[in-house]
Design a protein around this motif. Structure first.
Motif, mmCIF file in Angstrom:
data_model
loop_
_atom_site.group_PDB
_atom_site.id
_atom_site.type_symbol
_atom_site.label_atom_id
_atom_site.label_comp_id
_atom_site.label_asym_id
_atom_site.label_seq_id
_atom_site.Cartn_x
_atom_site.Cartn_y
_atom_site.Cartn_z
ATOM 1 N N PRO A 37 -9.206 42.288 -66.105
ATOM 2 C CA PRO A 37 -7.948 43.115 -66.302
ATOM 3 C C PRO A 37 -7.603 43.675 -65.051
ATOM 4 O O PRO A 37 -8.442 44.372 -64.402
ATOM 5 C CB PRO A 37 -8.381 43.972 -67.216
ATOM 6 N N LEU A 38 -6.350 43.984 -64.632
ATOM 7 C CA LEU A 38 -5.726 44.998 -63.769
ATOM 8 C C LEU A 38 -5.302 46.237 -64.479
ATOM 9 O O LEU A 38 -4.530 46.203 -65.473
ATOM 10 C CB LEU A 38 -4.684 44.803 -62.914
ATOM 11 N N LEU A 39 -6.000 47.421 -64.528
ATOM 12 C CA LEU A 39 -5.735 48.640 -65.216
ATOM 13 C C LEU A 39 -4.331 49.164 -64.310
ATOM 14 O O LEU A 39 -4.903 49.633 -63.046
ATOM 15 C CB LEU A 39 -6.848 49.730 -65.263
ATOM 16 N N VAL A 40 -3.445 49.473 -64.939
ATOM 17 C CA VAL A 40 -2.274 50.116 -64.321
ATOM 18 C C VAL A 40 -2.113 51.587 -64.739
ATOM 19 O O VAL A 40 -1.924 51.475 -66.195
ATOM 20 C CB VAL A 40 -1.091 49.229 -64.421
ATOM 21 N N THR A 41 -1.918 52.401 -64.041
ATOM 22 C CA THR A 41 -1.818 53.614 -64.453
ATOM 23 C C THR A 41 -1.000 54.608 -63.497
ATOM 24 O O THR A 41 -0.608 54.194 -62.523
ATOM 25 C CB THR A 41 -3.168 54.745 -64.678
ATOM 26 N N ASP A 42 -0.799 55.962 -63.842
ATOM 27 C CA ASP A 42 0.253 56.736 -63.343
ATOM 28 C C ASP A 42 -0.377 57.371 -62.153
ATOM 29 O O ASP A 42 -1.872 57.648 -62.125
ATOM 30 C CB ASP A 42 0.715 57.889 -64.130
ATOM 31 N N ALA A 48 -8.294 60.650 -63.276
ATOM 32 C CA ALA A 48 -8.778 61.198 -64.497
ATOM 33 C C ALA A 48 -10.309 60.726 -65.237
ATOM 34 O O ALA A 48 -10.448 59.528 -64.971
ATOM 35 C CB ALA A 48 -7.719 61.380 -65.554
ATOM 36 N N PRO A 49 -10.841 61.584 -65.691
ATOM 37 C CA PRO A 49 -12.060 60.910 -66.289
ATOM 38 C C PRO A 49 -12.033 60.020 -67.266
ATOM 39 O O PRO A 49 -12.863 59.001 -67.519
ATOM 40 C CB PRO A 49 -12.637 62.094 -67.233
ATOM 41 N N MET A 50 -10.700 60.015 -68.049
ATOM 42 C CA MET A 50 -10.586 58.825 -69.134
ATOM 43 C C MET A 50 -10.441 57.468 -68.521
ATOM 44 O O MET A 50 -10.665 56.406 -68.810
ATOM 45 C CB MET A 50 -9.221 59.155 -70.074
ATOM 46 N N ILE A 51 -9.827 57.508 -67.171
ATOM 47 C CA ILE A 51 -9.385 56.349 -66.246
ATOM 48 C C ILE A 51 -10.760 55.712 -65.787
ATOM 49 O O ILE A 51 -11.211 54.638 -65.934
ATOM 50 C CB ILE A 51 -8.823 56.541 -65.337
ATOM 51 N N LYS A 52 -11.578 56.921 -65.312
ATOM 52 C CA LYS A 52 -12.891 56.273 -64.856
ATOM 53 C C LYS A 52 -13.864 55.891 -65.817
ATOM 54 O O LYS A 52 -14.681 54.589 -65.711
ATOM 55 C CB LYS A 52 -13.544 57.665 -64.080
ATOM 56 N N ARG A 53 -13.692 56.464 -67.175
ATOM 57 C CA ARG A 53 -14.727 55.748 -68.283
ATOM 58 C C ARG A 53 -14.161 54.471 -68.467
ATOM 59 O O ARG A 53 -14.835 53.330 -68.661
ATOM 60 C CB ARG A 53 -14.379 56.587 -69.273
ATOM 61 N N ALA A 62 -10.179 46.094 -62.059
ATOM 62 C CA ALA A 62 -9.492 46.981 -60.839
ATOM 63 C C ALA A 62 -8.663 47.629 -61.122
ATOM 64 O O ALA A 62 -7.904 47.587 -62.247
ATOM 65 C CB ALA A 62 -9.207 45.834 -59.701
ATOM 66 N N LEU A 63 -8.358 48.850 -60.503
ATOM 67 C CA LEU A 63 -7.301 49.812 -60.736
ATOM 68 C C LEU A 63 -6.089 49.749 -59.817
ATOM 69 O O LEU A 63 -6.330 49.649 -58.621
ATOM 70 C CB LEU A 63 -8.075 51.362 -60.396
ATOM 71 N N PHE A 64 -4.912 49.888 -60.287
ATOM 72 C CA PHE A 64 -3.757 50.264 -59.654
ATOM 73 C C PHE A 64 -3.000 51.471 -60.151
ATOM 74 O O PHE A 64 -2.730 51.488 -61.350
ATOM 75 C CB PHE A 64 -2.704 48.986 -59.956
ATOM 76 N N GLY A 65 -3.084 52.384 -59.468
ATOM 77 C CA GLY A 65 -2.915 53.887 -59.693
ATOM 78 C C GLY A 65 -1.543 54.329 -58.962
ATOM 79 O O GLY A 65 -1.362 55.679 -58.583
ATOM 80 N N LEU A 80 2.088 43.777 -58.523
ATOM 81 C CA LEU A 80 1.914 42.485 -58.415
ATOM 82 C C LEU A 80 1.031 41.949 -57.309
ATOM 83 O O LEU A 80 0.136 41.105 -57.430
ATOM 84 C CB LEU A 80 3.319 41.662 -58.154
ATOM 85 N N ALA A 81 1.186 42.625 -56.145
ATOM 86 C CA ALA A 81 0.148 42.281 -55.129
ATOM 87 C C ALA A 81 -1.247 42.425 -55.384
ATOM 88 O O ALA A 81 -2.176 41.681 -55.066
ATOM 89 C CB ALA A 81 0.625 42.893 -53.926
ATOM 90 N N ALA A 82 -1.489 43.502 -56.080
ATOM 91 C CA ALA A 82 -2.855 44.049 -56.381
ATOM 92 C C ALA A 82 -3.201 43.017 -57.264
ATOM 93 O O ALA A 82 -4.449 42.716 -57.228
ATOM 94 C CB ALA A 82 -2.858 45.214 -57.045
ATOM 95 N N TYR A 83 -2.577 42.449 -58.265
ATOM 96 C CA TYR A 83 -2.610 41.538 -59.441
ATOM 97 C C TYR A 83 -3.241 40.388 -58.960
ATOM 98 O O TYR A 83 -4.163 39.741 -59.199
ATOM 99 C CB TYR A 83 -1.753 41.441 -60.383
#
Length: 390
Positions: A37-42, A48-53, A62-65, A80-83
């Motif tokens: 998964p690509l985790l997409v967040t603000d 944030a700890p919740m994202i790290k967990r 991987a993270l896209f923030g 999309l580039a990160a994905y």
């Protein structure tokens, strides 16, 4: 049979609701067929700890923030580039409505060859998309507002034209939603109020929109009742898990209901957000009583029913409008658009763009650019009397 009794009804997706259920995120990804998964967040949540967990629980993620409020094409393109760079096979949208919208569009666009604007929610443009090119999504809302987690569309800003565009496809609906009230506990009071009012406006406009959809109307009424009861509690005590849980449910209910339609509040709020970069939910909350006043004669019966369901001390339209004004005051919502940095100098543009916004078609009274501009000007000034009759 009357044509008025015809409608196409689609209801939302699988929702895993309950405090602590973010622990089931790996199971949700597995159930959706997502291995990488690509985790997409603000931007505001990426540390944030919740994202790290969440990332720690998904070893191949991987993270896209890099998502900001009022998500734009540039956010989607970067996502999309990160994905593609990470050879991902699905998206976890984790955050507020902006993150969820960008996550859904990244998954949608991951296997398309046409540009994004070819899939705007106009006619049957969604049929241009290749369904096999749409990756699965798991949605994790952290705000109780947009309801994007149960939506088949996303709102993306075209930065060149300053217009918000609705991108739609039935397969954009997330496969699984994790609705965990503990994730919204840290939300600041002002954001809780603004996002909660967004959910209220979704329910209200959906209930008042013309069309035959008793299912949506029932969901909308209960959503409004829950928001009246639980939003003040969530604002007063951010750690009130019961209030947070009911508000998350109400937000999903609002987006479920508004497949029936929205109306003038959203039609005006979209271009206001595009031009003035205001918070969407807060903008809706400010505009609501002005559109209510404009629609007054068309929603008299509906207002009477809403007032009864909410248990208001005074019934009818007057009682409902008085309560909305008092509820906004209680939550700290400004009365005028001027107070959130909006001026009247772009009023003709706002009117024109509100007229072509898809939400305008759901208004209980037919609207045009001139009427929408008049409502907008009244909301900037804070003058309900200036709205005039529909």
């Amino acid at each position: 049979m009357s044509v008025m009794l015809r409608g196409n009804w689609n209801y939302p997706t699988t929702i895993w609701a309950g405090p602590g259920r973010i622990a089931e995120l790996p199971a949700a990804c597995a159930a959706a067929g997502i291995k990488r998964p690509l985790l997409v967040t603000d931007e505001g949540l990426k540390e944030a700890p919740m994202i790290k967990r969440a990332l720690a629980s998904l070893p191949q993620a991987a993270l896209f923030g890099a998502v900001r409020g009022n998500p734009a094409l540039s956010h989607v393109e970067a996502g999309l580039a990160a994905y593609r760079a990470g050879s991902h096979d699905g998206v976890v949208g984790f955050g507020g409505g902006s993150a969820l919208d960008v996550g859904k569009v990244v998954a949608f666009m991951s296997g398309q060859t046409r540009p994004l604007w070819d899939f705007e929610d106009i006619g049957d443009w969604w049929t241009r998309a290749s369904p096999s090119g749409i990756a699965p999504v798991v949605a994790v809302p952290t705000t109780a507002g947009t309801g994007s987690e149960v939506g088949r569309a996303a709102v993306i800003l075209n930065e060149e034209t300053h217009q918000k565009k609705i991108i739609f496809h039935p397969k954009m609906m997330p496969h699984i939603v994790i609705s965990d009230a503990e994730l919204s506990v840290g939300l600041p009071r002002a954001v809780t109020a603004a996002t909660g009012m967004d959910a209220f406006v979704h329910c209200f406009e959906a209930f008042c929109a013309p069309g035959f959809h008793p299912l949506a109307e029932g969901v909308a009424l209960e959503g409004m009742r829950l928001i009246r009861r639980y939003l003040p509690r969530a604002c007063k005590d951010g750690g009130d898990i019961e209030a947070r849980a009911y508000m998350l449910a109400a937000a999903s209910m609002g987006a479920t209901a508004f497949q029936k339609g929205l109306g003038g509040v959203h039609a005006i709020a979209h271009p206001v957000g595009s031009w003035f970069n205001t918070h969407h939910g807060l903008t809706n909350a400010v505009i609501l009583p002005y559109v209510m006043t404009f629609n007054r004669h068309a929603i008299t019966e509906k207002a009477e029913l809403i007032a009864r369901v909410l248990g208001l001390p005074t019934g009818g339209f007057e009682g409902l409008l008085a309560w909305v004004l008092e509820f906004r005051r209680e939550l700290g919502i400004p009365h005028t658009l001027a107070e959130i940095g909006v001026s009247a100098d772009k009023a003709p543009i706002i009117g024109r763009e509100a007229e072509i916004d898809p939400s305008a078609g759901g208004n209980p009274v037919p609207v045009d650019a001139a009427k929408l501009e008049r409502i907008f000007r009244a909301a900037v000034q804070g003058d309900l009397a200036a709205v005039g009759a529909a």
